[in-house]
Design a protein around this motif. Sequence first.
Motif, PDB file in Angstrom:
ATOM      1  N   HIS A 144       0.837  -1.203   0.000  1.00 11.89           N
ATOM      2  CA  HIS A 144       0.000   0.000   0.000  1.00 11.89           C
ATOM      3  C   HIS A 144       0.872   1.252   0.000  1.00 11.89           C
ATOM      4  O   HIS A 144       0.820   2.059   0.924  1.00 11.89           O
ATOM      5  CB  HIS A 144      -0.927   0.011   1.215  1.00 11.89           C
ATOM      6  N   MET A 145       1.645   1.427  -1.034  1.00 14.21           N
ATOM      7  CA  MET A 145       2.560   2.563  -1.112  1.00 14.21           C
ATOM      8  C   MET A 145       1.880   3.842  -1.594  1.00 14.21           C
ATOM      9  O   MET A 145       2.441   4.920  -1.450  1.00 14.21           O
ATOM     10  CB  MET A 145       3.735   2.229  -2.027  1.00 14.21           C
ATOM     11  N   ASP A 146       0.677   3.743  -2.143  1.00 15.51           N
ATOM     12  CA  ASP A 146       0.023   4.919  -2.700  1.00 15.51           C
ATOM     13  C   ASP A 146      -0.182   6.020  -1.666  1.00 15.51           C
ATOM     14  O   ASP A 146      -0.241   7.195  -2.007  1.00 15.51           O
ATOM     15  CB  ASP A 146      -1.298   4.551  -3.373  1.00 15.51           C
ATOM     16  N   ARG A 147      -0.223   5.675  -0.391  1.00 10.54           N
ATOM     17  CA  ARG A 147      -0.399   6.700   0.651  1.00 10.54           C
ATOM     18  C   ARG A 147       0.834   7.602   0.782  1.00 10.54           C
ATOM     19  O   ARG A 147       0.772   8.631   1.435  1.00 10.54           O
ATOM     20  CB  ARG A 147      -0.738   6.047   1.976  1.00 10.54           C
ATOM     21  N   PHE A 148       1.943   7.217   0.164  1.00 12.56           N
ATOM     22  CA  PHE A 148       3.167   8.012   0.261  1.00 12.56           C
ATOM     23  C   PHE A 148       3.429   8.857  -0.989  1.00 12.56           C
ATOM     24  O   PHE A 148       4.544   9.312  -1.208  1.00 12.56           O
ATOM     25  CB  PHE A 148       4.372   7.105   0.527  1.00 12.56           C
ATOM     26  N   GLN A 149       2.406   9.067  -1.825  1.00 17.89           N
ATOM     27  CA  GLN A 149       2.609   9.879  -3.026  1.00 17.89           C
ATOM     28  C   GLN A 149       3.007  11.305  -2.671  1.00 17.89           C
ATOM     29  O   GLN A 149       3.715  11.955  -3.428  1.00 17.89           O
ATOM     30  CB  GLN A 149       1.370   9.865  -3.907  1.00 17.89           C
ATOM     31  N   SER A 150       2.550  11.777  -1.538  1.00 19.52           N
ATOM     32  CA  SER A 150       3.020  13.078  -1.051  1.00 19.52           C
ATOM     33  C   SER A 150       2.979  13.057   0.470  1.00 19.52           C
ATOM     34  O   SER A 150       2.034  12.539   1.064  1.00 19.52           O
ATOM     35  CB  SER A 150       2.164  14.220  -1.602  1.00 19.52           C
ATOM     36  N   LEU A 151       4.013  13.590   1.066  1.00 23.62           N
ATOM     37  CA  LEU A 151       4.081  13.651   2.524  1.00 23.62           C
ATOM     38  C   LEU A 151       3.452  14.956   2.988  1.00 23.62           C
ATOM     39  O   LEU A 151       3.414  15.943   2.246  1.00 23.62           O
ATOM     40  CB  LEU A 151       5.534  13.571   2.981  1.00 23.62           C
ATOM     41  N   SER A 152       2.994  14.982   4.215  1.00 22.96           N
ATOM     42  CA  SER A 152       2.360  16.186   4.754  1.00 22.96           C
ATOM     43  C   SER A 152       3.406  17.281   4.951  1.00 22.96           C
ATOM     44  O   SER A 152       4.609  16.994   5.110  1.00 22.96           O
ATOM     45  CB  SER A 152       1.686  15.872   6.087  1.00 22.96           C
ATOM     46  N   PRO A 153       2.974  18.543   4.967  1.00 21.80           N
ATOM     47  CA  PRO A 153       3.918  19.641   5.224  1.00 21.80           C
ATOM     48  C   PRO A 153       4.635  19.484   6.563  1.00 21.80           C
ATOM     49  O   PRO A 153       5.810  19.833   6.691  1.00 21.80           O
ATOM     50  CB  PRO A 153       3.026  20.887   5.215  1.00 21.80           C
ATOM     51  N   ARG A 154       3.951  18.935   7.562  1.00 24.76           N
ATOM     52  CA  ARG A 154       4.570  18.719   8.874  1.00 24.76           C
ATOM     53  C   ARG A 154       5.712  17.703   8.768  1.00 24.76           C
ATOM     54  O   ARG A 154       6.791  17.888   9.341  1.00 24.76           O
ATOM     55  CB  ARG A 154       3.508  18.239   9.873  1.00 24.76           C
ATOM     56  N   GLU A 155       5.465  16.609   8.030  1.00 21.97           N
ATOM     57  CA  GLU A 155       6.496  15.584   7.856  1.00 21.97           C
ATOM     58  C   GLU A 155       7.679  16.140   7.069  1.00 21.97           C
ATOM     59  O   GLU A 155       8.841  15.924   7.440  1.00 21.97           O
ATOM     60  CB  GLU A 155       5.917  14.361   7.143  1.00 21.97           C
ATOM     61  N   LEU A 156       7.392  16.842   5.979  1.00 22.19           N
ATOM     62  CA  LEU A 156       8.479  17.438   5.186  1.00 22.19           C
ATOM     63  C   LEU A 156       9.254  18.460   6.013  1.00 22.19           C
ATOM     64  O   LEU A 156      10.473  18.582   5.871  1.00 22.19           O
ATOM     65  CB  LEU A 156       7.927  18.072   3.911  1.00 22.19           C
ATOM     66  N   GLY A 157       8.550  19.198   6.881  1.00 13.87           N
ATOM     67  CA  GLY A 157       9.215  20.165   7.760  1.00 13.87           C
ATOM     68  C   GLY A 157      10.193  19.487   8.709  1.00 13.87           C
ATOM     69  O   GLY A 157      11.305  19.992   8.949  1.00 13.87           O
ATOM     70  N   ALA A 158       9.804  18.340   9.246  1.00 12.22           N
ATOM     71  CA  ALA A 158      10.698  17.591  10.137  1.00 12.22           C
ATOM     72  C   ALA A 158      11.933  17.116   9.377  1.00 12.22           C
ATOM     73  O   ALA A 158      13.055  17.168   9.894  1.00 12.22           O
ATOM     74  CB  ALA A 158       9.958  16.400  10.749  1.00 12.22           C
ATOM     75  N   PHE A 159      11.740  16.682   8.137  1.00 16.98           N
ATOM     76  CA  PHE A 159      12.882  16.252   7.327  1.00 16.98           C
ATOM     77  C   PHE A 159      13.777  17.431   6.960  1.00 16.98           C
ATOM     78  O   PHE A 159      14.991  17.302   6.931  1.00 16.98           O
ATOM     79  CB  PHE A 159      12.415  15.512   6.070  1.00 16.98           C
TER      80      PHE A 159
ATOM     81  N   LYS B  16      14.210  20.173   8.730  1.00 14.90           N
ATOM     82  CA  LYS B  16      14.941  20.520   9.955  1.00 14.90           C
ATOM     83  C   LYS B  16      16.096  19.548  10.175  1.00 14.90           C
ATOM     84  O   LYS B  16      17.215  19.952  10.515  1.00 14.90           O
ATOM     85  CB  LYS B  16      13.967  20.487  11.136  1.00 14.90           C
ATOM     86  N   ALA B  17      15.842  18.267   9.964  1.00 12.29           N
ATOM     87  CA  ALA B  17      16.895  17.255  10.112  1.00 12.29           C
ATOM     88  C   ALA B  17      17.990  17.459   9.077  1.00 12.29           C
ATOM     89  O   ALA B  17      19.182  17.401   9.407  1.00 12.29           O
ATOM     90  CB  ALA B  17      16.296  15.854   9.983  1.00 12.29           C
ATOM     91  N   ARG B  18      17.607  17.705   7.824  1.00 11.04           N
ATOM     92  CA  ARG B  18      18.610  17.907   6.772  1.00 11.04           C
ATOM     93  C   ARG B  18      19.483  19.118   7.083  1.00 11.04           C
ATOM     94  O   ARG B  18      20.702  19.078   6.936  1.00 11.04           O
ATOM     95  CB  ARG B  18      17.942  18.085   5.412  1.00 11.04           C
ATOM     96  N   ASP B  19      18.858  20.214   7.527  1.00 13.56           N
ATOM     97  CA  ASP B  19      19.626  21.416   7.868  1.00 13.56           C
ATOM     98  C   ASP B  19      20.617  21.134   8.997  1.00 13.56           C
ATOM     99  O   ASP B  19      21.777  21.564   8.948  1.00 13.56           O
ATOM    100  CB  ASP B  19      18.686  22.559   8.249  1.00 13.56           C
ATOM    101  N   ALA B  20      20.175  20.402  10.019  1.00  8.48           N
ATOM    102  CA  ALA B  20      21.064  20.053  11.135  1.00  8.48           C
ATOM    103  C   ALA B  20      22.185  19.133  10.656  1.00  8.48           C
ATOM    104  O   ALA B  20      23.347  19.283  11.070  1.00  8.48           O
ATOM    105  CB  ALA B  20      20.266  19.385  12.251  1.00  8.48           C
TER     106      ALA B  20
ATOM    107  N   ASP C 117      14.960  11.979  15.383  1.00  8.82           N
ATOM    108  CA  ASP C 117      14.004  11.010  15.923  1.00  8.82           C
ATOM    109  C   ASP C 117      12.758  10.851  15.051  1.00  8.82           C
ATOM    110  O   ASP C 117      12.424   9.745  14.635  1.00  8.82           O
ATOM    111  CB  ASP C 117      13.616  11.405  17.353  1.00  8.82           C
ATOM    112  N   GLN C 118      12.046  11.942  14.772  1.00 13.22           N
ATOM    113  CA  GLN C 118      10.817  11.844  13.978  1.00 13.22           C
ATOM    114  C   GLN C 118      11.091  11.401  12.539  1.00 13.22           C
ATOM    115  O   GLN C 118      10.400  10.507  12.032  1.00 13.22           O
ATOM    116  CB  GLN C 118      10.061  13.168  13.997  1.00 13.22           C
ATOM    117  N   PRO C 119      12.087  11.967  11.835  1.00  9.79           N
ATOM    118  CA  PRO C 119      12.372  11.483  10.475  1.00  9.79           C
ATOM    119  C   PRO C 119      12.750   9.998  10.434  1.00  9.79           C
ATOM    120  O   PRO C 119      12.328   9.282   9.528  1.00  9.79           O
ATOM    121  CB  PRO C 119      13.534  12.370  10.013  1.00  9.79           C
ATOM    122  N   LEU C 120      13.503   9.519  11.404  1.00 13.78           N
ATOM    123  CA  LEU C 120      13.870   8.098  11.434  1.00 13.78           C
ATOM    124  C   LEU C 120      12.646   7.212  11.643  1.00 13.78           C
ATOM    125  O   LEU C 120      12.524   6.162  11.008  1.00 13.78           O
ATOM    126  CB  LEU C 120      14.911   7.823  12.524  1.00 13.78           C
TER     127      LEU C 120
END
Length: 190
Positions: A35-50, A52-56, A115-118
Motif C-alpha cells: 500500500h505505497m500509494d499513501r506516500f505519493q506526497s508527505l504532509s507539510p509537517r512531515e516534510l518540515g521535520a525532514f 529541519k533534520a537535513r539542515d542540522a 528522531d521523527q524522520p527516522l
Amino acid sequence: MATAWVLVLVTVVLGLAGAGPVPTSKPTTTRRGCHMDRFQSLSPRELGAFKKARDALEESLLPKNWSCSSRLFPRTRDLRLLQAWERPVALEAELDLTLKVLGNMADSSLGVVLDQPLRMLRHIHSELQACVPAQPTAGPRARGRLHHWLHRIHKAPKESQGCLEASITFNLFRLLTRDLKCVASGDLCV
C-alpha cells in the motif's frame, strides 16, 4: 433462428465467465499488502521535520574535511528508467542504507532532530518491504540498471563515514519527494 443465436451467445458468455482471468506475462506492481500509494506526497509537517533534520545534518557536516571517491547517488540516477517491479527493490536498498547511516548519526547530538524522520523512514521501509518481491535462491537476478544501482549501494559502506553521511544527507529530499513518489505512483510513474 433468433433463439439459436441467444443460446449460442449465452453458452459463450457462461463459458468465458467460468474460464477466469487471462494470465499476463508481466509481473504485477501491486502485491498483496503493498500500500505505497499513501506516500505519493508527505504532509507539510512531515516534510518540515525532514527539512529541519537535513539542515542540522548539513551543519554537522560543514566542519568535517571529507573527499569522496565517487557519487553514491549520481544526478543521472532516475527510478523512472527502471521497470515498475524494479523500482521498489531499488528504493528499499536506498532506504535501508539511509536508515543505517542516519541511525548511526542519531547516536550523536543529532538524536533529537533525527528522531521523527527516522520513525517515518522506518515506517515507509516496513510498508515498502511488502512491495519487494522475495529474492529467489535460484533464477534470474537483477540485471542492467537495477544491478548497477544495487551494486553501488551495497559497496557504499566501503566509503568513509563522512562521505556516506554527506551522500545520504544530500539525497534525503530526492528520496522523499522523487523516488518515494515514483514507487508510490506504481505504473503511473513515467
